[in-house]
Every structure is written in C-alpha cells, then in structure tokens.
Scaffold this motif. Structure first.
Motif, PDB file in Angstrom:
ATOM      1  N   THR A  99       0.835  -1.207   0.000  1.00  0.00           N
ATOM      2  CA  THR A  99       0.000   0.000   0.000  1.00  0.00           C
ATOM      3  C   THR A  99       0.866   1.252   0.000  1.00  0.00           C
ATOM      4  O   THR A  99       0.590   2.205  -0.732  1.00  0.00           O
ATOM      5  N   ALA A 100       1.921   1.238   0.803  1.00  0.00           N
ATOM      6  CA  ALA A 100       2.827   2.386   0.840  1.00  0.00           C
ATOM      7  C   ALA A 100       3.526   2.578  -0.504  1.00  0.00           C
ATOM      8  O   ALA A 100       3.657   3.712  -0.987  1.00  0.00           O
ATOM      9  N   LEU A 102       2.405   1.592  -3.459  1.00  0.00           N
ATOM     10  CA  LEU A 102       1.403   2.050  -4.418  1.00  0.00           C
ATOM     11  C   LEU A 102       1.160   3.547  -4.261  1.00  0.00           C
ATOM     12  O   LEU A 102       1.103   4.289  -5.245  1.00  0.00           O
ATOM     13  N   SER A 103       1.049   3.998  -3.032  1.00  0.00           N
ATOM     14  CA  SER A 103       0.842   5.424  -2.782  1.00  0.00           C
ATOM     15  C   SER A 103       2.010   6.252  -3.315  1.00  0.00           C
ATOM     16  O   SER A 103       1.806   7.306  -3.929  1.00  0.00           O
ATOM     17  N   GLU A 104       3.209   5.757  -3.108  1.00  0.00           N
ATOM     18  CA  GLU A 104       4.409   6.453  -3.597  1.00  0.00           C
ATOM     19  C   GLU A 104       4.429   6.510  -5.132  1.00  0.00           C
ATOM     20  O   GLU A 104       4.726   7.548  -5.721  1.00  0.00           O
ATOM     21  N   LEU A 106       1.809   6.278  -7.170  1.00  0.00           N
ATOM     22  CA  LEU A 106       0.727   7.140  -7.654  1.00  0.00           C
ATOM     23  C   LEU A 106       1.044   8.618  -7.452  1.00  0.00           C
ATOM     24  O   LEU A 106       0.686   9.450  -8.291  1.00  0.00           O
ATOM     25  N   SER A 107       1.729   8.951  -6.365  1.00  0.00           N
ATOM     26  CA  SER A 107       2.086  10.356  -6.172  1.00  0.00           C
ATOM     27  C   SER A 107       3.188  10.790  -7.138  1.00  0.00           C
ATOM     28  O   SER A 107       3.251  11.951  -7.529  1.00  0.00           O
ATOM     29  N   ALA A 111      -2.299   8.656 -11.145  1.00  0.00           N
ATOM     30  CA  ALA A 111      -3.170   7.488 -11.253  1.00  0.00           C
ATOM     31  C   ALA A 111      -3.561   7.190 -12.704  1.00  0.00           C
ATOM     32  O   ALA A 111      -3.872   6.050 -13.039  1.00  0.00           O
ATOM     33  N   CYS A 120      -1.727  -0.123  -9.950  1.00  0.00           N
ATOM     34  CA  CYS A 120      -3.036  -0.436  -9.358  1.00  0.00           C
ATOM     35  C   CYS A 120      -3.462  -1.857  -9.674  1.00  0.00           C
ATOM     36  O   CYS A 120      -3.999  -2.562  -8.818  1.00  0.00           O
ATOM     37  N   TYR A 123      -1.370  -4.191  -7.593  1.00  0.00           N
ATOM     38  CA  TYR A 123      -1.808  -4.153  -6.201  1.00  0.00           C
ATOM     39  C   TYR A 123      -3.114  -4.917  -6.013  1.00  0.00           C
ATOM     40  O   TYR A 123      -3.295  -5.609  -5.017  1.00  0.00           O
TER      41      TYR A 123
END
Length: 170
Positions: A99-100, A102-104, A106-107, A111, A120, A123
């Motif tokens: 999750t971390a 993926l967030s990194e 996407l930022s 997206a 995505c 994940y």
C-alpha cells in the motif's frame, strides 16, 4: 446511491428477524462461535508472526532493493514497467508495504499514467500470497507448502503481466 449505506444494517435486521421467527438464541450462537475461534487464533499466531517478521526482514535487509534492481530489465522485457518492480516483489509478502509503495508510485506518476494503472492492477491482482497461505495452512493437518505456494506466486506474477498488457491495450 443514497440507499447503499443501509444495506448492512438491513441485512442485520433481516438476520435478527429470521432468528426470532426460527427461535434461535443469537447470543448463545455468537458465544459458541467465539469459543471455537480462540483455538484457531492461537494456531494461526505463529504463522502470521513468522510471515510479518520475514516480510519486514526482506525489506529492512536490503534484499528487496537488490532484487528490484536485478529484475528490472527482465520485467521491462516482459512488459512490466521497471518503476513498479519493487511493488511486484513486495505484494506477495506485505499488504501494508504494498500500500505504501502504491501510494508512492501514484504520487510520483499519477493514477492515470500507464505506470500508475499497472501499479493499481498489480496491487489489486491478488491478496498477499504468504499471509493467505499462513492462514490456510494453519488449519490443515498436512503441511506440504511448497507446491501450492509456488503455484500461487506464479499465478500472481502472471496476473501482473496480463494486467500490464491490458493496461497497455486499453
């Protein structure tokens, strides 16, 4: 859409109504279920603790970084963006680590980018393989782990390849 939040409360109400009609003692059934869950939790704990410690060790030792760099050219050759190779390697081990990552991703890439869409899909392609294996094999008598875990890892990897291919096409 405004009625969607009512689904779960209505399901509980229907269950309670059905139990009243059938004269089922709900509280006694609930406590019996909890009594059966305690031995299951105790049998699961060593497996889950081992998986959590090993996934953290995989990340903290730097092995994850070495594997990511070594496998990036191979991933590129089969259609997986090298930018998500760390996520591909982490997903079978750690849900929170994935999750971390993926967030990194996407930022950094957004997206709507190809890399973001592939991340995505990676994940969401499967649950954490080793966690599910630990939960499943804690409840069975026979502990032949290699074949089913190996098959799950291969299928997980194939879903990432197929997902990235579909992201490229659509």
């Amino acid at each position: 859409m405004k009625y969607l939040p009512l689904i779960i409360p209505l399901l509980f109400l229907a269950l309670f109504t059905y139990a009243l009609i059938k004269r089922v003692k709900l509280y006694d059934c609930f406590t019996d279920g909890v009594k059966e869950a305690i031995p299951l939790v105790l049998s699961l704990f060593p497996y889950l603790a081992a998986i959590l410690m090993l996934s953290d060790l995989f990340e903290q030792s730097g092995l994850s970084g070495y594997l990511t760099n070594a496998l990036a050219p191979f991933f590129r050759a089969i259609g997986i963006p090298p930018e998500i190779s760390k996520l591909v390697l982490m997903k079978p081990f750690s849900g929170s680590g994935s999750t971390a990552l993926l967030s990194e991703i996407l930022s950094s890439y957004g997206a709507e980018s190809y890399i973001g869409r592939c991340a995505c899909v990676c994940y969401g392609s499967s649950e954490t393989v080793f966690y599910i294996s630990a939960v499943y094999f804690a409840g069975v008598k026979q502990k032949k782990l290699f074949k089913p875990v190996f098959i799950a890892l291969i299928v997980n990897f194939l879903t990432v390849i197929l997902g990235c291919l579909l992201c490229r096409l659509f």
